[in-house]
Design a protein around this motif. Sequence first.
Motif, short mmCIF file in Angstrom:
data_model
loop_
_atom_site.label_atom_id
_atom_site.label_comp_id
_atom_site.label_asym_id
_atom_site.label_seq_id
_atom_site.Cartn_x
_atom_site.Cartn_y
_atom_site.Cartn_z
N ASP A 82 42.57 16.53 60.42
CA ASP A 82 42.26 15.45 59.48
C ASP A 82 42.97 15.67 58.15
O ASP A 82 43.65 16.70 57.95
N GLN A 83 42.81 14.70 57.23
CA GLN A 83 43.48 14.78 55.94
C GLN A 83 42.98 15.96 55.12
O GLN A 83 43.75 16.58 54.38
N PRO A 118 49.63 16.10 60.83
CA PRO A 118 48.39 15.59 61.43
C PRO A 118 48.58 15.34 62.93
O PRO A 118 49.60 14.79 63.37
N ARG A 120 47.15 13.18 64.55
CA ARG A 120 47.19 11.73 64.72
C ARG A 120 48.63 11.21 64.64
O ARG A 120 48.97 10.26 65.35
#
Length: 158
Positions: A82-83, A118, A120
């Motif tokens: 995650d960030q 990330p 993602r």
Amino acid sequence: MQKIVTNLWFDGRVEEALELYTSLLPDSRVTHIQRYGETGMGAPGDIVTADFELAGQLFTIINGNSFCEHSAAMSLRVLCVDQEEVDRLWEGLISGGGAPSRCGWLTDRFGVSWQITPRRLMEMMKSDDAAAVERVTAAFLKMDKLDIATLEKAFRSE
């Protein structure tokens, strides 16, 4: 046992590097330290080599000399969930004299190159939607530290 072990060559400051690296990632620790004795190429008591784990992966660090230098041609990529993890690792690795670079890359204060990526982003880049991949690529090429929300917005834009 891990078959391939990354070896990092340093010219001093190995204890500082070990402390920083093992403090940033869970499941990280120093597993063995070998120190110079009275004979050898370094000062007695200084680290010659150390084995350590980062996120469960085995690495070795050698306290050599200035014969070898770090290069961006070899980097350590960390896939972040995650960030918050991106931000924490980014700040930790550039602290004390590191430098940001483009597209999630940075060089730490010891000259080691890292990619703080990330997970993602990797998922977006594997999409069958070629236009979405192009938009994400255009977005991350403009960034130093990667911002997941901005990448998501680019991915979902039409």
